[in-house]
Structures are given as C-alpha cells and as structure tokens.
Write a protein that holds these residues in place. Sequence first.
Motif, short mmCIF file in Angstrom:
data_model
loop_
_atom_site.label_atom_id
_atom_site.label_comp_id
_atom_site.label_asym_id
_atom_site.label_seq_id
_atom_site.Cartn_x
_atom_site.Cartn_y
_atom_site.Cartn_z
N UNK A 117 32.08 30.81 30.72
CA UNK A 117 31.46 31.01 31.47
C UNK A 117 31.04 33.02 31.57
N UNK A 118 32.59 33.39 30.96
CA UNK A 118 33.06 35.19 30.20
C UNK A 118 31.99 35.66 29.36
N UNK A 119 32.19 34.38 28.15
CA UNK A 119 31.23 34.32 27.15
C UNK A 119 30.27 34.71 27.48
N UNK A 120 29.68 34.20 28.21
CA UNK A 120 27.73 34.13 28.97
C UNK A 120 28.50 35.71 29.00
N UNK A 141 47.43 41.02 36.79
CA UNK A 141 47.52 42.81 36.65
C UNK A 141 46.73 42.91 35.70
N UNK A 142 46.25 41.67 34.21
CA UNK A 142 45.50 42.14 33.54
C UNK A 142 44.19 41.36 32.85
N UNK A 143 43.63 41.70 34.03
CA UNK A 143 42.29 41.15 33.72
C UNK A 143 41.29 41.29 32.49
N UNK A 144 39.93 40.55 31.65
CA UNK A 144 39.35 41.25 30.54
C UNK A 144 39.65 42.64 30.32
N UNK A 145 38.86 42.88 31.89
CA UNK A 145 38.22 45.01 32.36
C UNK A 145 39.53 45.35 30.97
N UNK A 146 40.80 45.33 31.99
CA UNK A 146 41.83 46.15 31.60
C UNK A 146 42.28 46.20 30.60
N UNK A 147 41.33 46.07 29.62
CA UNK A 147 41.61 46.13 27.98
C UNK A 147 39.87 46.37 27.49
N UNK A 200 32.08 38.05 37.22
CA UNK A 200 33.29 38.21 38.06
C UNK A 200 34.81 37.38 37.29
N UNK A 201 35.07 37.05 36.51
CA UNK A 201 36.36 36.23 36.15
C UNK A 201 36.07 37.10 34.87
N UNK A 202 35.38 38.51 34.48
CA UNK A 202 35.97 39.14 33.59
C UNK A 202 36.43 40.50 34.01
N UNK A 245 35.35 40.30 44.27
CA UNK A 245 35.90 39.47 43.98
C UNK A 245 36.65 39.08 45.26
N UNK A 246 36.49 37.59 45.24
CA UNK A 246 36.28 36.18 45.82
C UNK A 246 38.19 36.66 46.21
N UNK A 247 37.55 35.87 47.59
CA UNK A 247 39.75 35.48 47.87
C UNK A 247 40.43 34.02 48.23
#
Length: 328
Positions: free
Chosen positions: A128-131, A23-29, A11-13, A321-323
């Motif tokens: 958590x993202x690394x996991x 605007x720029x989550x990990x998944x953006x790149x 979720x954090x990714x 994603x939660x609010x």
Amino acid sequence: MSDEKVELGKKLFWDGRLSGDGSTACVACHMPQMGWAFTSPISRGYPGTVHWRFSQTVLNSGYYTKLFWEGNVNSLEQQAKAAATGAVAGNGDESMMEMQLRFVPEYVEDFQNIFGTPWPNIEDAWKAIAAFQRTLVSDPDKVPFDRYMNGDESALSESQLRGMELFEGKANCVACHSGPLLSDQSFHALGVPNNSLFESEPLYQISHRWQQYQKGVSEDVYRTANEDMGLYYGTKDPENKGKFRTPSLRELKYTAPYMHNGTLATLADVIDFYDAGGGEHPNKSSLMQPLGLDEKEREDLVAFLEALSMDEPLLMDSPALPASVPLQ
C-alpha cells in the motif's frame, strides 16, 4: 494500483505505528515541505541514533529500477520494508508493527476490502505504501523543461537554453543524467568528500562503524573503513568502492543539499564540484574531468537545472489517522 490502496498507503506513510516506538513514520524523513526528503546533510535517525546518509526524495521514485544510494533493493515495496525496519531509520519489528495495525479497526476493514485478508498483513502494508509513493510524480505541465520539450518554446529563458546546451555539450552532464528521469540509474564514483560530521561527532562515528559491520565487510575493512563505500557493500568488488547510484535531477530545486552525504549545499556548489573535475578517489569515473566553465556558464547551468523542477513544490496535507482500540 487502486484509489483505495493509494489512500491506505498515504495513511500508512504518515503513521508512526510502522516504526519501533511510534515516532518515525516514513514522512519523518520524507517531508512534503522538504521536497519529500529531509533537508539536513545527514538524515535524522531513530531516536538515540543518527543516520549516515542524506535522505533522498521519494518523488518519482516509482521509476527507479534500484532504490537507495547503493541500489540494494529493486522495488518500492522492498524500500518501504527496509526503511521501516532499519535500525537507524524506523527500527520497527515486523511482527510488532503488524499487531499495531490489527488493533486499528479502520485498518482491519481497509485491509479486508483491499487485500481480502481477515487481518492486516505487514507485507500488504508495504504494498500500500508503495502504491501511494508511485503517485508522487512531477507534473509535466508544471515543469519548464517538460513544457519546452512538449513544444512550448517560451518555457525556457535564454539563460536556461544556454544552460541546456552546456548540459548536453561542454559540461557533458547528460553522460550520466539522461532519459526522462535524468539519471542513467547506474553507479559512479565522483570523489565526493566525506562529511566532516563523521570526523568530529561520536554518534555519527558509531553509526558509520555499525553500518560497516552490518553490511558484512571483512574485519580488516571494518577496522579501517573511513568512508561510505556505496555499491561495494552489495558486490564486495573493490572496484565498486565509492560508487553511488546517479540520482534523478527532477525536483532538485526543492531537495538541497546534494550528494549521498549532503556535503554540497547548493546547486552552485554542485556545479563548482563538477567544474573542478570532482574529488579524489581511486575508482573515480573517467567521465569526471575539469570542465573549464566561466562564471556566466556556471550561472546558466544552474538556471537550467532549476528548470527541471515544477514551478511550485508538490505539497500535501497530513491525513487523519485512525485510532487504536482494544480487541473485544
């Protein structure tokens, strides 16, 4: 590692709240449909900026001992932090991002259950993202090369078998692309040409000059630098100028273009570059020598390189994603 930590990391990714303006989550790149990379020669930047390097895939990144093209961090936790806070990447402030998480009741509960803290802590977010990223790996049952190495002699075509022989012999790719990751995880200068964008586009030139400054080079280097110097930024050893970490060859069928600045568009271009002995650079590796491959050999080598990827790309749906809600 736990299922709960991985799910939170997923979720954090995807969550843009771990960036400066949402605007720029990990998944953006690092998009699943783009091989968990960003298939533009130079990665997208934070709004109003541009990046200065090609965005590498995060597939199999849990096996690297050094991350980023210049190897300046040594864990996925550090990589997540550096990307989210980097000015031309996520551009997030850690205290602000942490507060964003604390305004999400679902995240508050997740962090309590997983990390035992009353409120989300930003350092735990990187964990958590690394996991999650450590679960993004090639499936050997879907990789022709792995199936062949595990005893399935029919997994590789005749062309791919000839390419493997070239890879290990005449082309000597294995000198740097070795081991299960198909990378020696070392640093080499190949003479990769500069991306022409940095010669013609002001915004790219701004990023290039700013990166030189923020990486702490001396003023005389800063004033005259016209290339990305890679490993040199960490060591300040002139012999390391132009050296970049050897990328893994796994999943490269889905992660074009290639090289640290995306200047080689296809695998055929990559083979042609190596066949010519690379480019020009004072520190160019002695391993870079003309190969003398004929057209059929180049085709066979490309065929083998494609066999290092899964039969189909690893895709993944976006999580819900939660609010955020006001504190009571």
